[in-house]
Design an enzyme around this catalytic site. Structure first.
Site, PDB file in Angstrom:
ATOM      1  N   ALA A  56       1.472   4.483  -1.720  1.00 15.70           N
ATOM      2  CA  ALA A  56       1.512   5.942  -1.920  1.00 15.70           C
ATOM      3  C   ALA A  56       1.461   6.703  -0.592  1.00 15.70           C
ATOM      4  O   ALA A  56       0.855   6.212   0.354  1.00 15.70           O
ATOM      5  CB  ALA A  56       0.336   6.369  -2.793  1.00 15.70           C
TER       6      ALA A  56
ATOM      7  N   ASP B 122       1.867  -1.470   4.742  1.00 15.00           N
ATOM      8  CA  ASP B 122       1.566  -0.233   5.488  1.00 15.00           C
ATOM      9  C   ASP B 122       0.106   0.110   5.174  1.00 15.00           C
ATOM     10  O   ASP B 122      -0.182   0.957   4.328  1.00 15.00           O
ATOM     11  CB  ASP B 122       2.523   0.861   4.982  1.00 15.00           C
TER      12      ASP B 122
ATOM     13  N   CYS C  23      -0.179   3.811  11.079  1.00 15.80           N
ATOM     14  CA  CYS C  23       0.082   5.010  11.879  1.00 15.80           C
ATOM     15  C   CYS C  23      -1.133   5.234  12.793  1.00 15.80           C
ATOM     16  O   CYS C  23      -1.602   6.340  12.955  1.00 15.80           O
ATOM     17  CB  CYS C  23       0.383   6.227  11.010  1.00 15.80           C
TER      18      CYS C  23
ATOM     19  N   CYS D 290       0.904  -1.169   0.000  1.00 15.37           N
ATOM     20  CA  CYS D 290       0.000   0.000   0.000  1.00 15.37           C
ATOM     21  C   CYS D 290       0.931   1.204   0.000  1.00 15.37           C
ATOM     22  O   CYS D 290       1.284   1.739   1.042  1.00 15.37           O
ATOM     23  CB  CYS D 290      -0.879  -0.012   1.246  1.00 15.37           C
TER      24      CYS D 290
HETATM   25  C1  LIG Z   1      -0.847   4.516   5.044  1.00 16.59           C
HETATM   26  S1  LIG Z   1      -0.884   4.905   3.376  1.00 16.59           S
HETATM   27  C2  LIG Z   1       0.682   4.293   2.847  1.00 16.59           C
HETATM   28  C3  LIG Z   1       1.830   5.242   3.071  1.00 16.59           C
HETATM   29  C4  LIG Z   1       3.051   4.818   2.312  1.00 16.59           C
HETATM   30  N1  LIG Z   1       3.484   3.483   2.664  1.00 16.59           N
HETATM   31  C5  LIG Z   1       4.215   5.770   2.519  1.00 16.59           C
HETATM   32  O1  LIG Z   1       5.075   5.516   3.343  1.00 16.59           O
HETATM   33  O2  LIG Z   1       4.276   6.794   1.815  1.00 16.59           O
HETATM   34  C6  LIG Z   1      -1.953   3.686   2.741  1.00 16.59           C
HETATM   35  C7  LIG Z   1      -2.081   3.718   1.232  1.00 16.59           C
HETATM   36  O3  LIG Z   1      -2.801   2.540   0.849  1.00 16.59           O
HETATM   37  C8  LIG Z   1      -3.630   2.868  -0.230  1.00 16.59           C
HETATM   38  N2  LIG Z   1      -4.664   1.796  -0.290  1.00 16.59           N
HETATM   39  C9  LIG Z   1      -5.847   1.739   0.341  1.00 16.59           C
HETATM   40  N3  LIG Z   1      -6.463   0.590   0.065  1.00 16.59           N
HETATM   41  C10 LIG Z   1      -5.634  -0.109  -0.757  1.00 16.59           C
HETATM   42  C11 LIG Z   1      -5.722  -1.358  -1.403  1.00 16.59           C
HETATM   43  N4  LIG Z   1      -6.780  -2.150  -1.244  1.00 16.59           N
HETATM   44  N5  LIG Z   1      -4.690  -1.732  -2.184  1.00 16.59           N
HETATM   45  C12 LIG Z   1      -3.615  -0.940  -2.366  1.00 16.59           C
HETATM   46  N6  LIG Z   1      -3.487   0.253  -1.784  1.00 16.59           N
HETATM   47  C13 LIG Z   1      -4.475   0.670  -0.988  1.00 16.59           C
HETATM   48  C14 LIG Z   1      -4.147   4.251   0.098  1.00 16.59           C
HETATM   49  O4  LIG Z   1      -4.612   4.908  -1.071  1.00 16.59           O
HETATM   50  C15 LIG Z   1      -2.886   4.888   0.679  1.00 16.59           C
HETATM   51  O5  LIG Z   1      -2.155   5.519  -0.335  1.00 16.59           O
END
Ligand SMILES: C[S@@+](CC[C@H](N)C(=O)[O-])C[C@H]1O[C@@H](n2cnc3c(N)ncnc32)[C@H](O)[C@@H]1O
Length: 456
Positions: free
Chosen positions: A263, A336, A389, A261
């Site tokens: 972004a 994450d 987080c 995950c």
């Molecule tokens: C906590 S953030 C991750 C932060 C990232 N690891 C960083 O350090 O920059 C969680 C991310 O997971 C994405 N997300 C949510 N559901 C998801 C899914 N089913 N599959 C992949 N990504 C997902 C969200 O859009 C978000 O960008």
């Protein structure tokens, strides 16, 4: 009447702030997405003011909302949420900014006219003027409410008290404070000490982070383009707790690694830098980064371009393996997951407005699905680092406990299993993993648990 004598607030910054806060009140997106969308509607020199108004209203929302509801006979209807946003901004200026009081009142009244809601000018004027006269008494009267006393939604106060009685005060204080600016030094380009010296030459003082060997805290925040060789990827803005992910997982060149995950790509970049720093050549990791939201995937692209490293980027639901996985199992996985972000309220203060108790249950279900699916892509003997987080045990230790109970091929290993010299003792060891709490001048709240797949 036009407030010609009060040029303290640039007109457009206020109007854009009203739009951003209205959208947040109407649950039409987060503060960060709203600001990203609207900040260019004001002249660049007014962006700091726009941010101050929007962040400020969100940070102080429990108090400002209680004051506004106390002073209004009836709450505003949904169609007039723009007026409510204007009122909250006016109250914020009266309580927390250097704007002269008469300017704050007049400009808010003027904002009603610009919104074509002249009918509300008298009401807004009366409410703000009454607050001006009676602020201390009103606050004293409202202070008995937990949301006002602690400046957090009541349900969160209850949960923080229940789950973390010993850390409660710290969580409350740190969650309302302005977060420090922390950067990650790209050890693939420069050592922390050399970069610290380079910054000092530019007049930017910093201190080493105590948890992450790549973290530097700036004594005062600067714009990123003031950081030495920022555009060349020598450093990135990243909280110290978040930096621990790469130091715990220890990705190495030659390994097949998943960032599930990903972004906006803070940890993706760090995983790549970490592995590259251990190599003589510019060789790097075989890293797949999956992200659900296309517009957020673009942020990963931009981040990686700046640090000059590459990953296989997939825009997909990490839990829907058929859409992105080629069947080659991973040596290491960083998961994450999307979470309540209750450990980073100070960076995302709109949580105080938008987050609801039911969100936690929904997030727990999403996390559970992604974790179970992504687990099948891990090699026997491989490691998965589960991260949030969040400060909510349901999303953290309880999530992991349920996973371990239903997966007999999984075992928890110590957080420093792959990196014995890493200092991971700063948080609280919970039934599974480590819970880190936000500290006023230091790291954000975070949770980590390292899980290994048994070799059958
Ligand atoms: C906590 S953030 C991750 C932060 C990232 N690891 C960083 O350090 O920059 C969680 C991310 O997971 C994405 N997300 C949510 N559901 C998801 C899914 N089913 N599959 C992949 N990504 C997902 C969200 O859009 C978000 O960008």
């Amino acid at each position: 009447m036009k407030p010609t004598d009060v040029p303290s607030i640039q007109h457009s910054a206020r109007q854009v702030a009203i739009q951003v806060v209205t959208n947040i009140l109407l649950q039409q997106g987060s503060l960060s997405t709203q600001l990203a969308r609207h900040q260019h509607d004001v002249a660049s020199e007014h962006i700091p003011l726009l941010k101050e108004l929007c962040f400020g209203v969100c940070r102080q929302y429990p108090l400002l909302n209680s004051i506004a509801l106390h002073l209004l006979n009836h709450p505003f209807e949904e169609k007039d949420m723009d007026l409510y946003a204007a009122l909250l901004i006016g109250l914020y200026q009266l309580g927390y900014m250097n704007t002269p009081d008469h300017a704050a009142v007049n400009e808010t009244v003027e904002a009603c006219r610009i919104l074509n809601k002249d009918w509300a000018t008298k009401l807004i004027n009366a409410v703000l003027r009454r607050y001006q006269r009676e602020a201390d008494d009103i606050i004293e009267e409202l202070e008995a409410m937990p949301s006002v006393e602690y400046n957090q939604p009541k349900w969160l106060v209850k949960r923080f008290k229940k789950h973390w009685p010993e850390q409660f005060e710290q969580i409350i204080e740190a969650s309302s404070a302005h977060p420090p600016m922390c950067i990650r030094v790209n050890e693939n380009r420069v050592s922390r000490e050399t970069y610290k010296a380079k910054m000092a030459e530019e007049g930017i003082d910093s201190e080493n982070g105590q948890l992450s060997p790549t973290a530097l805290y700036l004594r005062s925040a600067v714009r990123v383009n003031e950081l030495p060789e920022f555009d060349e990827g020598f450093s990135s803005v990243q909280d110290e707790s978040a930096q621990l992910a790469a130091h715990i997982l220890v990705p190495e060149v030659g390994e097949h690694v998943l960032d599930a995950c990903a972004a906006p790509g803070g940890k993706t970049g760090h995983l790549l830098e970490f592995a590259a720093a251990k190599q003589d050549q510019e060789e790097t990791l075989d890293l797949t980064a999956v992200e659900l939201e296309p517009w957020r995937l673009e942020k990963i692209e931009a981040n990686l371009e700046r640090i000059g490293l590459m990953a296989n980027l997939q825009c997909a639901d990490a839990g829907d393996l058929d859409t992105w996985w080629d069947g080659a199992q991973f040596d290491k996985i960083l998961l994450d997951v999307p979470c309540s972000a209750t450990g980073v309220i100070r960076r995302n203060p709109d949580i105080k407005i938008n987050r609801k108790p039911a969100d936690i249950d929904e997030l727990v279900t999403i996390q559970k699905t992604i974790l179970a699916q992504v687990w099948t892509t891990l090699k026997p003997g491989g490691h998965l680092l589960y991260a949030t987080c969040s400060l909510m045990p349901e999303e953290n230790e309880q999530q992991v406990a349920a996973f371990l109970t239903s997966h007999d091929d999984a075992k928890e290993v110590p957080l420093n299993a792959l990196n014995p010299v890493l200092n991971v003792a700063s948080g609280v060891s919970v039934s599974h993993g480590q819970q880190l709490f936000p500290t006023i001048k230091g790291n954000d709240g975070f949770y980590y648990c390292l899980i290994q797949k048994n070799i059958v």
